[in-house]
Design a protein around this motif. Structure first.
Motif, PDB file in Angstrom:
ATOM      1  N   HIS A  37       0.644  -0.235  10.689  1.00 35.49           N
ATOM      2  CA  HIS A  37       0.548  -0.123   9.233  1.00 35.49           C
ATOM      3  C   HIS A  37       1.893  -0.461   8.618  1.00 35.49           C
ATOM      4  CE1 HIS A  37      -3.149   2.345   9.790  1.00 35.49           C
ATOM      5  NE2 HIS A  37      -3.474   1.746   8.652  1.00 35.49           N
ATOM      6  N   ASP A  81      -0.259   3.950   2.505  1.00 39.61           N
ATOM      7  CA  ASP A  81       0.055   4.084   3.928  1.00 39.61           C
ATOM      8  C   ASP A  81       1.510   4.471   4.158  1.00 39.61           C
ATOM      9  OD1 ASP A  81      -2.520   3.361   4.567  1.00 39.61           O
ATOM     10  OD2 ASP A  81      -2.068   1.229   4.764  1.00 39.61           O
ATOM     11  N   ARG A 124       0.845  -1.207   0.000  1.00 39.63           N
ATOM     12  CA  ARG A 124       0.000   0.000   0.000  1.00 39.63           C
ATOM     13  C   ARG A 124       0.869   1.243   0.000  1.00 39.63           C
ATOM     14  NH1 ARG A 124      -5.668  -1.173   3.222  1.00 39.63           N
ATOM     15  NH2 ARG A 124      -6.273  -2.794   1.746  1.00 39.63           N
TER      16      ARG A 124
HETATM   17 MG    MG Z   1      -6.017   1.899   5.595  1.00 39.01          MG
END
Ligand code: MG
Ligand code: ATP
Length: 870
Positions: free
Chosen positions: A85, A75, A68
């Motif tokens: 994360h 993130d 991501r």
């Molecule tokens: Mg998220």
């Protein structure tokens, strides 16, 4: 419970519920223009949700590598600052394609968490979509009722569209979702603030672990929703977060997924995790990013200057930067972590083991080159600070550093702060916004809904056997982009056009209707398993039957290059060794490009052997043996080479030419003789440990030899037609060298004579032995004269001007004694005199030179000095 066991328990739980376990798809996407990296478990299955292909089972379970770091889910900037994360993480999922729906998804999720993993029910919360009036989507009452049957009502929370409505993109399947959150705070903390007030509030110990998506709508281009005929389940659970809960720790980084890496970072960088905030952030960043980068290289995506490669480069640079600033690492160190990573994850991801050396080399070289850039940037920043009158550095300057040297704002700020400067952050942000706007405009595109002309199952590709077939258009849409303007995308019921893939470019050609109308197909691509034909114009009568015709010549030349690529691959493994792995390939009509792992330059002899090997196979005229739709294992057992980072179906196509067997979807010649001839045109490095060969075949080789022959003839003409032009050039070079030497000798003699003359020309001025004169010698001779005379007098002042091949050179010599006593400075003098010759220079106080373009100014400079000394 160890993380490995957690992963396998998840998979077997769903296997028991009749799910098929499938391996993770590669992280880099191949035929999805809306996505660079797989960013969720559902991404590899998009073609099933869109109805473009049929899954092998209606129930599937897997652990998918997700990244991501770009696009809708990004993130990256969070990573390191929070504890839950990551850039790369594993998403555990269970899938129903038109099979079970909300009840089973909810019941099984609860059963797995509370019965199998035995998570205390009192730390779990679930959410349900509250509905959205503006869009007229009702609250998800069904989900609520299923949850109510198993979870106390005060643990079921309502969620808004942002958290509880999942969309794949701007268009396509979507639906409400239910999330499961855990509260792993201490009892004291829980007594102070109830957990339900912290759900979805970014609290590091009240986090979402699992999202159950109920796909029941389709979002159309105009934004409206329609019901999907088949409803699907898509769930995703963060593996590292689940490990955190089950291992009873407070941070993903304290699980056994990360502790070996963190331990190694502490050792290498001589730091301690858990003592100082900034150091902790840096350690988390490095431990996270090395995973993302290593997995991506293993998948075949190397750091580069564009696209997915650039994203990977930026992730790695972020890690280098944190290491540089907070862990004091001025030398490459991240590559050393690959050993630990591959030892720890190599079992579940064998590509990390088999490509360890390559991954290490690539990371190390990236580190080296970025550290050099950092050094350059630091120098530049110094200069910027020197030129800054106030104590605030302009935002435009900081942005320039960011844009050209990859110097992020926080680093610039940090260095500036140490020297007492601040940065105009608003100015920086404004520049950043401008740039984003520019790139947004450049890539803006608009896609209409598909216009369906004819419901059709799945379009059939017949282009291996036929280049001309009658087709019907089943659907089309318009796409407008800045780059290509308006284009139409057509889908047929069947097609002979090969879509770009496996390195081979897409076919071109045309459609012809019965009454002779023709539209040109400019390119063919695959998108989520649909073959799309690009054209500038729509045919007049869309529902006609058309003759679809592939450009035969271009297809044939491309096939020659594709088959040659396989033979080249085989030759490389033969000549260089079995460590050679394909790392990239481009097959066009005009030639081929092949990237492969190998650690040194391929020398001339080896290149010749490789070329000979391929040409020998061409002369053998080996027939193509093609096997379509054979089981993957059968192909591998037969010796086929499969590539990491490729998503293969369960049945594959094997292409065999003699001993060369590859899994390949591309188009090939029927026998190798069709290639005619294979010629390597270049060999070089693309990255550390990756070489690139470019080559041509067939007609291109003919053109190549003709053009070389033309050059050769021209050369012979210039050399007046010698018997052996190579010898002729050689003797010319020899002659040239002899002449050069002779000239040097003559100049030396001239200088020697001059020295005597010049000595006699010295005049006594103001207590100095002074001479200002033009002598057209080379710089070395002039320097020689200066130092020679300098050794004879201690009160010397010389200025020589010379015209050296049209360049004006001034040389000033002042005895050291004079420099000390009279505060004269040769460097300063030539700098000032520079204006006469339109140039500049400098040097030491006793000896300095200046260069300029105005030779007419030499006289003026000499006169100026005369006046000055007198
Ligand atoms: Mg998220
Ligand atoms: P969050 O709000 O915590 O960012 P999300 O809503 O973005 O989560 P989903 O897109 O629903 O998450 O993804 C499903 C699951 O994947 C999440 O429940 C979470 O466990 C996990 N997950 C999502 N993003 C990350 C990440 N960056 N690192 C690790 N796990 C993640």
């Amino acid at each position: 419970m160890k993380s490995q066991d957690i992963r396998s328990k998840f998979l077997t739980f769903f296997e028991d519920k009749k799910h098929l376990i499938v391996p993770s798809a590669p992280m880099v996407t191949k035929d999805d223009p809306t996505l660079m990296f797989i960013n969720s478990g559902m991404a590899p299955f998009k073609e099933y949700f869109l109805g473009n292909a049929k899954p092998k089972s209606s129930r599937i379970t897997d652990s998918q590598k997700c990244l991501r770091v770009s696009g809708k889910h990004n993130d990256l900037e969070e990573v390191g600052y929070d504890t839950y994360h990551h850039t790369l993480f594993e998403m555990l999922g269970n899938w129903s394609f038109g099979d079970y729906f909300k009840k089973e998804a909810i019941d099984w999720a609860w059963e797995l968490l509370t019965k199998v993993f035995k998570i205390n029910k009192d730390i779990l919360y679930v959410t349900v979509f509250e509905g959205d009036e503006s869009e007229g989507i009702p609250m998800d009452q069904e989900a609520y009722d299923f949850w109510k049957a198993i979870v106390p009502e005060d643990r079921i929370l309502m969620g808004n569209k942002k958290d509880n409505f999942w969309e794949m993109g701007d268009q396509g399947p979507c639906g409400p979702c239910s999330e499961i959150h855990v509260d792993i705070r201490s009892d004291e903390e829980k007594a102070q603030v109830p957990g339900k007030d912290l759900v979805n509030q970014d609290h590091p110990q009240v986090v979402e672990i699992w999202n159950l998506v109920f796909m029941q709508y389709n979002r159309k281009a105009n934004g409206s929703l329609e019901n999907l005929p088949n409803k699907h389940i898509d769930t995703g659970m963060g593996f590292e977060r689940l490990c955190m809960v089950l291992q009873g720790v407070q941070s993903n980084y304290d699980t056994d997924v990360f502790t070996p890496l963190i331990c190694e970072i502490e050792t290498i960088t001589n730091s301690n995790y858990g003592k100082e905030d900034e150091v902790d952030v840096a350690i988390r960043v490095v431990s996270d990013h090395v995973r993302a980068v290593a997995f991506s290289i293993a998948d075949g995506q190397l750091p580069s200057n564009a696209g997915a490669g650039y994203v990977i480069r930026r992730i790695l640079r972020r890690a280098i930067r944190y290491g540089f600033t907070f862990l004091n690492q001025k030398e490459p160190f991240i590559f050393k972590l690959v050993e630990t990573l591959s030892a720890q994850m190599g079992k579940a991801f064998p590509e990390l083991k088999s490509q360890k050396t390559l991954i290490e080399n690539v990371i190390k070289e990236e580190e080296q080159s970025f550290l050099r850039t950092l050094d350059q940037g630091l120098l530049l920043l110094d200069r910027v600070m020197e030129d800054t009158k106030t104590d605030t550095i302009a935002g435009t300057k900081a942005f320039e550093l960011y844009d050209t040297y990859g110097f992020p704002l926080d680093l610039t700020q940090l260095i500036a702060r140490e020297k007492g400067y601040t940065i105009d952050v608003e100015g920086f942000d404004a520049e950043m916004k401008k740039q984003k706007e520019r790139s947004r405009q450049a890539s803006a595109s608009e896609t209409s809904d598909w216009v369906v002309l004819k419901e059709d199952d799945v379009e059939e590709f017949v282009g291996y056997d036929r280049l001309k077939v009658d087709v019907r258009i089943t659907r089309y849409r318009k796409v407008t982009t800045k780059k290509d303007g308006e284009m139409y995308q057509l889908v047929f019921n069947m097609t002979p056009f090969y879509p770009e893939g496996g390195g081979q470019i897409g076919d071109k050609g045309h459609l012809e209707s019965a009454n002779g109308d023709v539209v040109y197909i400019l390119d063919t691509k695959k998108e989520n398993n649909v073959i799309i034909h690009f054209t500038k114009n729509l045919p007049k009568h869309l529902t006609d039957t058309f003759k679809a015709v592939v450009n035969e010549e271009s297809r044939h030349l491309t096939a020659c290059n594709h088959t040659a690529t396989h033979l080249l691959h085989q030759a490389l493994r033969n000549v260089l060794g079995a460590h050679v792995e394909q790392k990239g390939s481009l097959v066009k009509a005009k030639g081929l490009r092949f990237d492969f792992s190998h650690f040194s330059k391929v020398d001339k002899d080896q290149l010749q052997q490789i070329e000979d090997f391929v040409n020998a196979r061409i002369r053998e005229n080996i027939p193509l043996e093609e096997k379509r739709n054979i089981p993957m294992q059968e192909a591998i057992d037969a010796g086929a080479i499969a590539l990491f980072g490729e998503k293969y179906g369960d049945s594959v196509r094997a292409i065999k030419f003699g001993n060369s067997i590859e899994l390949c979807g591309g188009t090939h010649v029927k026998e190798t003789g069709k290639i005619w001839y294979f010629k390597i045109t270049s060999e070089g490095a693309v990255a550390s440990g990756i070489r690139r060969i470019e080559a041509i075949t067939n007609e291109e080789v003919g053109d190549y030899f003709i053009s070389i022959d033309n050059d050769y003839q021209a050369l012979k003409d210039l050399l007046k037609n010698p018997k052996n032009p190579v010898d002729a050039v050689k003797s010319m070079q020899d002659e040239n060298a002899t002449l050069k030497k002779e000239i040097e000798g003559l100049l030396k003699d001239k200088a020697k004579n001059l020295k005597g003359d010049l000595k006699n020309e010295l005049a006594e001025v103001n207590g100095l032995q002074f001479l200002a004169k033009q002598v057209d010698l080379d710089s070395a001779s002039i320097k020689d004269i200066c130092f020679e005379l300098g050794s004879q007098f201690d009160n010397l002042f010389l200025l020589f001007g010379s015209n050296q091949n049209g360049k004006a050179i001034l040389t000033c010599y002042i005895s050291k004694k004079v420099v000390a006593e009279r505060e004269l400075n040769a460097g300063q003098i030539v700098r000032e005199l520079g204006k006469y010759i339109q140039g500049g220079g400098g040097g030491q106080p006793f000896f300095a030179t200046a260069g300029g373009k105005n030779t007419d100014g030499i006289k003026d400079a000499l006169n100026a000095v005369k006046a000055y000394v007198e």
